[in-house]
Write a protein that holds these residues in place. Structure first.
Motif, short mmCIF file in Angstrom:
data_model
loop_
_atom_site.label_atom_id
_atom_site.label_comp_id
_atom_site.label_asym_id
_atom_site.label_seq_id
_atom_site.Cartn_x
_atom_site.Cartn_y
_atom_site.Cartn_z
N ALA A 25 0.82 -1.21 0.00
CA ALA A 25 0.00 0.00 0.00
C ALA A 25 0.85 1.26 0.00
CB ALA A 25 -0.93 0.00 1.21
N SER A 26 2.11 1.16 0.43
CA SER A 26 2.95 2.35 0.52
C SER A 26 3.63 2.69 -0.79
CB SER A 26 4.01 2.15 1.61
OG SER A 26 4.84 1.04 1.31
N ASP A 27 4.10 1.68 -1.53
CA ASP A 27 4.85 1.98 -2.75
C ASP A 27 4.57 1.03 -3.91
OD1 ASP A 27 6.12 -0.30 -1.87
OD2 ASP A 27 7.90 0.75 -1.14
N GLY A 28 3.62 0.10 -3.74
CA GLY A 28 3.25 -0.80 -4.83
C GLY A 28 4.20 -1.96 -5.06
N ARG A 61 -6.33 -1.68 -0.05
CA ARG A 61 -6.05 -0.72 -1.11
C ARG A 61 -6.16 -1.34 -2.49
NH1 ARG A 61 -1.57 0.41 -4.12
NH2 ARG A 61 -1.28 2.58 -4.84
N ASP A 62 -5.66 -2.58 -2.63
CA ASP A 62 -5.65 -3.26 -3.92
C ASP A 62 -5.77 -4.76 -3.64
OD1 ASP A 62 -5.08 -4.45 -6.40
OD2 ASP A 62 -3.69 -2.85 -6.96
N ALA A 63 -6.89 -5.36 -4.04
CA ALA A 63 -7.17 -6.76 -3.70
C ALA A 63 -6.39 -7.76 -4.54
CB ALA A 63 -8.67 -7.03 -3.84
N ARG A 64 -5.67 -7.30 -5.54
CA ARG A 64 -4.90 -8.24 -6.36
C ARG A 64 -3.81 -8.91 -5.53
NH1 ARG A 64 -2.90 -4.77 -11.31
NH2 ARG A 64 -2.74 -3.22 -9.61
N ALA A 65 -3.75 -10.23 -5.64
CA ALA A 65 -2.81 -10.99 -4.82
C ALA A 65 -2.62 -12.37 -5.42
CB ALA A 65 -3.33 -11.11 -3.38
N THR A 83 0.83 -21.56 -8.08
CA THR A 83 0.53 -20.18 -7.71
C THR A 83 -0.88 -19.86 -8.19
OG1 THR A 83 2.85 -19.53 -7.92
CG2 THR A 83 1.22 -17.77 -7.93
N PHE A 84 -1.71 -19.37 -7.28
CA PHE A 84 -3.10 -19.05 -7.56
C PHE A 84 -3.23 -17.54 -7.58
CE2 PHE A 84 -2.62 -23.10 -5.58
CZ PHE A 84 -3.49 -23.93 -6.27
N LEU A 85 -3.52 -16.97 -8.75
CA LEU A 85 -3.54 -15.53 -8.94
C LEU A 85 -4.97 -15.03 -9.00
CD1 LEU A 85 -1.20 -16.93 -10.96
CD2 LEU A 85 -0.63 -14.54 -11.28
N GLY A 86 -5.24 -13.90 -8.38
CA GLY A 86 -6.57 -13.33 -8.44
C GLY A 86 -6.74 -12.17 -7.49
N ARG A 87 -7.87 -12.16 -6.80
CA ARG A 87 -8.18 -11.11 -5.84
C ARG A 87 -8.50 -11.77 -4.50
NH1 ARG A 87 -9.66 -6.19 -7.89
NH2 ARG A 87 -11.24 -5.90 -6.27
N VAL A 88 -7.93 -11.24 -3.43
CA VAL A 88 -8.22 -11.73 -2.08
C VAL A 88 -9.08 -10.68 -1.39
CG1 VAL A 88 -7.25 -12.38 0.15
CG2 VAL A 88 -6.13 -13.12 -1.97
N CYS A 89 -10.33 -11.03 -1.11
CA CYS A 89 -11.31 -10.06 -0.62
C CYS A 89 -11.94 -10.55 0.67
CB CYS A 89 -12.41 -9.85 -1.65
SG CYS A 89 -11.82 -9.31 -3.28
N ARG A 90 -12.31 -9.60 1.54
CA ARG A 90 -13.06 -9.96 2.74
C ARG A 90 -14.38 -10.58 2.34
NH1 ARG A 90 -13.24 -5.70 7.66
NH2 ARG A 90 -15.02 -7.04 8.08
N ALA A 91 -14.80 -11.61 3.08
CA ALA A 91 -16.04 -12.30 2.77
C ALA A 91 -16.59 -12.91 4.05
CB ALA A 91 -15.81 -13.39 1.72
#
Length: 237
Positions: A25-28, A61-65, A83-91
């Protein structure tokens, strides 16, 4: 791991820890941290994260993970990993799923008592799998990866697990012997059931035991458990 959806799901279900990479979140810049995870019935990874964790700040800030899972061993390059690529979101899991996650995620009961812990899930966009030297490829959507599961299985899992732990300790010990090749050092507990297998615990040790074929009904769970108990006691059967 051969790159099939079933093979990749079985690999993911057989483990419960990995590394999550987020965008700082600080510098990407990429930031990786070790985590525990647990799969739902379909094979989707879920997590329990604290709001204080760096990766939680990043995800807000950015759910991509991505989630990296690997087979431990002396030569990692020769062993499976994915490696599993996508978005990690609260649920918010429903009660049946929350009970499953609480059992499978180490320490979940004590963590969830703290107000800053929340469930997250990985919405997988694609999977990079490596089975070893010269064996690798991609799955390109969550549809290719996840297993459709009848709702009845999700709702009946807790009752089936409770029944096995209460009434079939001998069978659970037999499963452990069959899967590990050794005597259990403590009482064996059934942690969870899903269409493709079961998760067992003996003290702090855990084992995954796959079914020969996926099940679609609670009755088929019973049939598989009975057949596997017979096989464990009489390997030639």
């Amino acid at each position: 791991m051969d790159g099939s959806s079933q093979s990749i799901r079985r690999f993911l279900r057989a483990h419960y820890q990995g590394a999550v990479a987020t965008l700082s979140a600080s510098d990407g810049l990429p930031y990786a941290s070790v985590v525990h995870y647990a799969c739902d019935q379909q094979g989707r990874p879920w997590f329990l994260f604290s709001d204080l964790a760096v990766h939680s700040h990043d995800l807000a800030r950015d759910a991509r993970a991505s989630l990296l899972v690997w087979e431990a061993g002396p030569d990692l390059m020769a062993l499976p990993r994915a490696t599993f690529l996508g978005r990690v979101c609260r649920a918010d899991p429903d009660p049946a799923l929350e009970g499953r996650l609480m059992t499978l995620l180490p320490g979940a009961e004590s963590y969830l008592d703290m107000p800053d812990f929340h469930f997250y899930r990985l919405e997988c966009a694609r999977v990079r799998w490596i089975g070893g030297f010269g064996a690798m490829g991609w799955l390109h959507s969550e549809v290719d990866f996840l297993l459709p599961v009848p709702r009845e299985l999700e709702l009946q899992e807790a009752a089936a697990v409770t029944h096995m732990n209460a009434d079939h300790a001998d069978a659970l010990a037999d499963y452990w012997r069959m899967a590990s090749g050794s005597e259990p050092a403590a009482p064996v507990r059934l942690l969870a059931l899903d269409p493709e297998g079961m998760d067992l615990a003996c003290g702090v040790d855990r084992l995954r035991l796959d079914f020969p074929a996926p099940v679609t009904t609670p009755l088929q769970w019973r049939e598989q458990l009975v057949a596997m108990a017979r096989r464990a006691r009489s390997p030639s059967v």
